[in-house]
Every structure is written in C-alpha cells, then in structure tokens.
Design an enzyme around this catalytic site. Structure first.
Site, PDB file in Angstrom:
ATOM      1  N   LYS A 136       5.048   4.590  -1.187  1.00  0.00           N
ATOM      2  CA  LYS A 136       5.099   5.908  -1.842  1.00  0.00           C
ATOM      3  C   LYS A 136       6.436   6.624  -1.663  1.00  0.00           C
ATOM      4  O   LYS A 136       6.940   7.245  -2.614  1.00  0.00           O
ATOM      5  CB  LYS A 136       3.945   6.770  -1.353  1.00  0.00           C
TER       6      LYS A 136
ATOM      7  N   GLY B 236       0.818  -1.197   0.000  1.00  0.00           N
ATOM      8  CA  GLY B 236       0.000   0.000   0.000  1.00  0.00           C
ATOM      9  C   GLY B 236       0.860   1.258   0.000  1.00  0.00           C
ATOM     10  O   GLY B 236       1.949   1.294  -0.585  1.00  0.00           O
ATOM     11  N   SER B 237       0.368   2.283   0.676  1.00  0.00           N
ATOM     12  CA  SER B 237       1.012   3.599   0.598  1.00  0.00           C
ATOM     13  C   SER B 237       2.374   3.680   1.279  1.00  0.00           C
ATOM     14  O   SER B 237       3.069   4.690   1.130  1.00  0.00           O
ATOM     15  CB  SER B 237       0.088   4.650   1.205  1.00  0.00           C
ATOM     16  N   THR B 238       2.779   2.633   2.011  1.00  0.00           N
ATOM     17  CA  THR B 238       4.132   2.655   2.580  1.00  0.00           C
ATOM     18  C   THR B 238       5.189   2.619   1.475  1.00  0.00           C
ATOM     19  O   THR B 238       6.362   2.909   1.737  1.00  0.00           O
ATOM     20  CB  THR B 238       4.361   1.466   3.538  1.00  0.00           C
TER      21      THR B 238
END
Length: 677
Positions: free
Chosen positions: A417, A413-415
């Site tokens: 980014k 997920g957004s980790t």
C-alpha cells in the site's frame, strides 16, 4: 581379359618399386593412429598397436590399468602428443624405424613436458605386414624403468572461509569425527555389536560387513565406517565404549549456524563426474570439493583452494629417483559478508517450526544483515553424507525445508500500500488530505463487477484519508487509489520501483512481477493490485529494498552481501529519485502512525524509546474470493526512524486464525528491542 589384369598388377608393382611406396609411410600411419588413441586416453586401442614382443611382456589388462592408474593418480586433465617426423623415415640395422615425439601434460603437480623416441618394427600379423610399437615403461615417462613406480604426494590447500560482519564464522575449515573399526580388535562375528553400531550411526549392518571384508583390510588397519559431527556428543560417547571402535578427527567444511543460515551459506560436496568433465580444464581434480549452493557456489572461484602436488618416480627400493612435476598449494580467499550472525540467529529462532522468511538490512547503506528461510536443513548433513532416510524425510516434509523462501516471491498484501500511495502522490492522482467516500466493509466500482467486491476488515470513524487508510490498512481506499491512477500509469510507475526487473544482488532472487506478463488487464485486477493482491508476487529482499526509499528521500538503495566490496563513499543507489523527498516524508510520517497510533495495525510493535515506522500485511492465498479453504501469509516490515540503522521484514506463512499479520508484529518488535538500542 586376364592378360590385361595381370599387366595392370605388374605395372602397379613396378611403380611401387620405382617410387618406394609404402613401407615407411605405413610406419607413419601406424604411429599417427597410436598417437591419436594416446591423446584420447584410449588405452585399449593403443595396446592394439604394440609389437608382439611387447604384448608378451604386458597383458592388455595390465597395460590399461597401468596407464589409467598413473594418469588418474597425477590427475591428468590434458595431454598433447606431437610426433616430430623427419623428412624421411629411415630403417636401422634391424629394420626398425625411429620417430621422435614430444609430450605435454597438465597434471595436479603442474605441467610435465618431455621428448622421447618411439621405435616401430614391421611384423607379420594376421598374414599381412604391419608396423607395430616397440613399447616399454619409458614410453609413459622416459625416466620410468621396469619395476619402478610413479608416486604423488598431495599438499592440500585451504578453502576460503566465510566470515560475518560481527566476526563470526558462517563456513569454516574445521573437523568432524570419523568413526572407524580396527578389524583385529573387533569381533566381526558379533552381530549384536554390529547392529548396535549400525543403529547409532543409522547405517546398515551389511554396509559394515562389506567394508570390513574388503580385500585390502589388514588386522591393524583403521577401516572408516561413517563420519559424524563433533558436536554429536551422545553418539561419540556411545561409540567410544565399543571395543574395536576408533574415533579420529577428519578435516571438513563446517557450518556453525547449521539450519539458521543453510540457504545463505549453501554447502560443499565432492565434485561430481559431470562437474569434473566440465571443469577439469580449470584445474579441478577428482579429490576436490565444490560449492553446490548458496554462497559456497556463488563465490566458488574465490573460495576454492587449489591443491599442490609433487609427482615423482621411485626406484625398486622405494627411493625417490626423479621429480617430474611439483606445484605448491594455493589457498582460497576468505569471503567477508555483511550478515550479522546474532540477528540471523535471533530471526531464525523466532520461527520455532513456522514457515516463512525474514530480511534485515541497514537501510542507509544496503548492507544485508540477515537472510532467513524457515524451516531449513543442516548443511553439515550434506558434507557428512546424508542417508537416504534423512534425504527422503526432508524431501517429503510438507513444510518444505528444502525451499528457499527468501529467494522466492509472494503476494505482499498490504505491505504494498505505501508503494501505491507513493505512485498516487507522484502522479497527482491522490490527495493525501482528501477523504474518500467509503462506507461498509465491502465495495465495488459498479455492477459490471458482478458478485466481486473489495473488502476491508473494519470501519473507522476518522476520515478516509491517506493517513487513516494506512493506519487502519483500508483495502477499499487503496483499490480506489489504484483505479484513479489507471492501468498504464500503475504499470509504468511499478517499473520505476524495479518491479519486473531482476534485482542486482549476489544471490539470484526471483524477479518481482505485477502479473505473469507484468501487465494489468482488468479494473478488478488493478483494484486488487492497489492493496498487494491480484496476481502480484514480490520478492522479500526487493520489498525490503523498496522500503529503503522512505528513509532515503525516494532513492532505493542497492542491497549487497560482500563486505569486501563495501564502498568507503556513498552507498550505491539502485533506483534514484523514484519519488520526491516530500512524498518520502509524507509516507514515512504516516507509517510512523501505523505503529505509534493505538489504533494502528502495527501498534503492537510500539517501543517508546525506539520510534518505528512500519506496515502490516495479511495476504490471502486462495483460489477465488469465495474460497474458504485458503490460507494467509502475515507480513510486517519496519524501520527505526531516528537515525535509521535497521530495517526488518518478517513474513510467516499460514497465519489464518492465528491473528494474521498481528502474529508477526511482536516478533519484529523483539528484534528491534534486541539490536536497535
């Protein structure tokens, strides 16, 4: 024609007499076959070569049992029998032939070597002449007389223990409670008492009957029924009230942290028949335990103990006659690891039935301080002997307590980014100060995407630059950033982070991948990969290691567990100069705002006196974009930025409708409040 055949037979007979063909050669052939069977421990075949008188003195069954019991008792792992044939075999006055031979054995007491002489005689067997072995006990060992026995006194070595960074034990040599019955003090006909014992121990009443009725049981004998943990005070108290029950301490491997470190330590169990076959040459015996998983298996060669033994002959009166071999025990070597058991326990306790994984690391050195997988099993149950009911409950539990999650890989997920940001900054495909033209909650590159859109959870009034995109965790921003980077560059730069490569670590971890074949084939897949979705799967430890680069100027530190190999000099770098110090500073400052900014997705972890930098992530686990039955995994990873000493990653499964990553943020905060003062 008949005359020709007769003449041929006569000629053969004359030649045999002239050249002395075959009585002595047959003796050699017979002994060769006996030796071949002996070298293979084929006792039944050995018996077939014994003389008639020898067979009168010992039955085939007793012969086989004698050899088997002695060889099993001394843990024979290898035997070599070498005949020492003279130039010619000569008969003695009784017509027998003597053949010297040498024997070499590997045993639990060390090597046993001896020389002896075999005697063969020619006998009439099944209407033909055959050479047979004149056998006695002395052919087992030359000093073993009739009525004498071989005894083995084992001297146990201690398995190496596993200790933590804060001097606590994760695996040690302790004691368990062995439950037994003194048959003479127990009423075997009292079914109510037996059923009560069976219920307390979770065994069957029939199994108790079977053990008590064994032929060797004497009235004053302690008959073991089961083994339980010494911590199980309720069971011990209940059993101690029953007449005839005796409870003794029994040496065993003990795991003090139980479920909290189960996948880390693993467990030992008695060696299996297959393992013994493969490892007998390394000195393992049927009485050994062996590491079956975790650190117990990984460091088996270091931790294993080698038992010593004295093998000797006793005479008919039980007095020691001669020592055949003697070896002192050898203790295993202790293993010191970097784990902090206080952090390990605190992380596991947070789950309280939730499923997920946690990692804690010293980001400057790579010391792994915690490796947690929840839910888990109690490794002590495997040592004590797990009932089928217990095993089935673990194996069939929908929460999968036998699945090692820190070893696995998940959608980050957004980790992910910040990694996309680092790649964009490094390749000059991303201007951190430029605002992207983003509006609304969904976006697609063009109509070729059909009904597929990248979505985000909120709109914000600030410019859509890198800082605000990280603070608000904007999927659309990072999808556009990935598309600007391009497929080939994105893939090649991901390799620089070690994605697609096995992480160098003692414990075998699942390799992180962008996709099954580490390629990106479509723009949609590329866009989704930019914010940690698509087909991407990342191992939690590897993600933690990658985050060390943000406090180490673009260098990814090599994680490690073995404190005995700790370098006194600089920490070991796994991937050097993945990006520059300036990029590292930019991303770390932005991640600090994710926590300190009241609008940041990680603001719930804000601690005024402990500045943190971190990133949340809510990974969607679903079949397609329209799947409403999928679930979500929540992530939060954070590091203290003032003299970084602690980096913590926590991932919780099935956080949909529970706040997503916001369910995780306060848990990470709690760890920093406890251990980063």
């Amino acid at each position: 024609m008949k005359k020709k055949i007769l003449l041929s037979l006569l000629l053969i007979s004359v030649l045999m007499l002239v050249f002395g063909c075959s009585n002595t050669n047959t003796a050699k052939d017979s002994f060769d076959k006996y030796v071949k069977a002996w070298s293979k421990s084929d006792f039944k075949n050995m018996y077939s070569y014994l003389s008639l008188d020898s067979k009168k003195n010992i039955t085939e069954k007793d012969f086989i049992e004698k050899y088997k019991n002695i060889y099993d008792g001394i843990d024979l792992s290898k035997i070599s029998v070498t005949p020492e044939y003279p130039k010619s075999l000569k008969k003695d006055g009784n017509g027998n032939v003597s053949i010297p031979f040498k024997v070499s054995m590997n045993t639990s007491g060390g090597a046993i070597n001896f020389e002896d002489t075999a005697y063969l005689k020619q006998e009439e067997i099944n209407n033909s002449k055959a050479w047979t072995i004149v056998w006695s006990n002395k052919m087992i060992f030359p000093d073993l007389g009739d009525g004498e026995k071989v005894r083995v006194d084992k001297k146990l070595g201690n398995r190496g223990e596993i200790r933590s960074e804060n001097s606590s034990y994760l695996a040690k040599n302790g004691f368990v409670a062995q439950i037994g019955i003194i048959s003479g003090k127990f009423n075997a006909n009292d079914s109510n008492t037996k059923n009560n014992i069976a219920q307390i121990l979770n065994v069957t009443s029939d199994s108790i009957d079977k053990k008590l009725s064994a032929s060797y049981v004497k009235p004053d004998m302690f008959v073991p029924i089961d083994t339980i943990s010494k911590d199980d005070s309720a069971k011990i108290s209940a059993l101690s009230q029953i007449s005839g029950i005796m409870i003794q301490d029994k040496a065993a491997r003990v795991y003090p942290l139980k479920e909290k470190a189960a996948f880390l330590t693993g467990y030992v169990q008695p060696i299996s028949a297959e393992e013994l076959t493969n490892l007998k040459s390394k000195g393992y015996t049927q009485d050994d335990v062996i590491g079956k998983s975790g650190l117990e298996k990984i460091y088996e060669n270091q931790l294993r103990a080698e038992d010593g033994a004295e093998i000797y002959i006793v005479d008919k009166n039980g007095n020691k006659k001669k020592t055949l071999a003697k070896k002192d025990p050898k203790n295993g070597t202790d293993l010191n690891i970097t784990i902090n058991t206080d952090i390990q326990s605190a992380l596991y306790d947070q789950y309280k039935g939730d499923s997920g994984t946690s990692i804690a690391m010293q980001p400057k050195t790579g010391e792994v301080l915690a490796l947690v997988s929840s839910p888990a099993y109690d490794p002590n149950d495997f040592v004590l002997g797990m009932s089928s009911d217990k095993w089935n409950s673990l194996n069939n539990d929908p929460k999968k307590p036998l699945l090692n999650r820190f070893e696995s890989a998940f959608a980050p997920g957004s980790t992910f980014k910040p990694i996309t940001a680092a790649v964009g900054l490094k390749t000059n495909k991303l201007d951190p100060n430029a605002a992207k033209n983003i509006s609304g909650l969904k976006w697609q590159r063009d109509s070729s995407w059909g009904g597929y859109f990248v979505t985000r959870t909120e709109q914000y009034s600030e410019p859509s630059n890198l800082l605000n995109a990280l603070v608000h965790s904007d999927n659309i921003y990072f999808a556009q950033a990935a598309l600007n980077i391009g497929k080939d560059t994105f893939v090649s730069e991901a390799k620089n982070f070690g994605i697609g490569e096995k992480i160098p670590f003692e414990y075998g971890m699942t390799t992180s991948k962008l996709s099954k074949d580490n390629t990106i084939n479509t723009d949609i897949q590329l866009a989704d990969s930019g914010y940690g979705q698509g087909e991407m799967l990342i191992n939690p430890l590897q993600l933690t290691s990658i985050y060390t680069s943000f406090v180490n100027g673009g260098n990814i530190i090599n994680p490690y567990l073995n404190a005995d190999k700790k370098s006194s000099s600089q920490s070991k770098i796994w991937k050097s100069n993945v990006f520059s110090q300036d990029i590292s500073n930019t991303i770390l400052n932005d991640l600090s705002q994710v926590v300190s900014n009241p609008e940041g997705t990680g603001h719930g972890a804000y601690i005024p006196n402990i500045p943190l930098a971190g990133k949340t992530g809510t990974a969607e686990i679903k079949a397609n974009q329209n799947d409403t039955n999928g679930t979500e995994n929540g992530w939060f990873i954070a590091v203290n930025t003032n003299n970084p000493k602690l980096l913590v990653l926590e991932m919780y499964e099935d956080v949909k409708n529970r706040g997503g990553s916001h369910y995780v943020v306060p848990k990470v905060k709690d760890i920093f409040q406890q251990f980063c003062k």
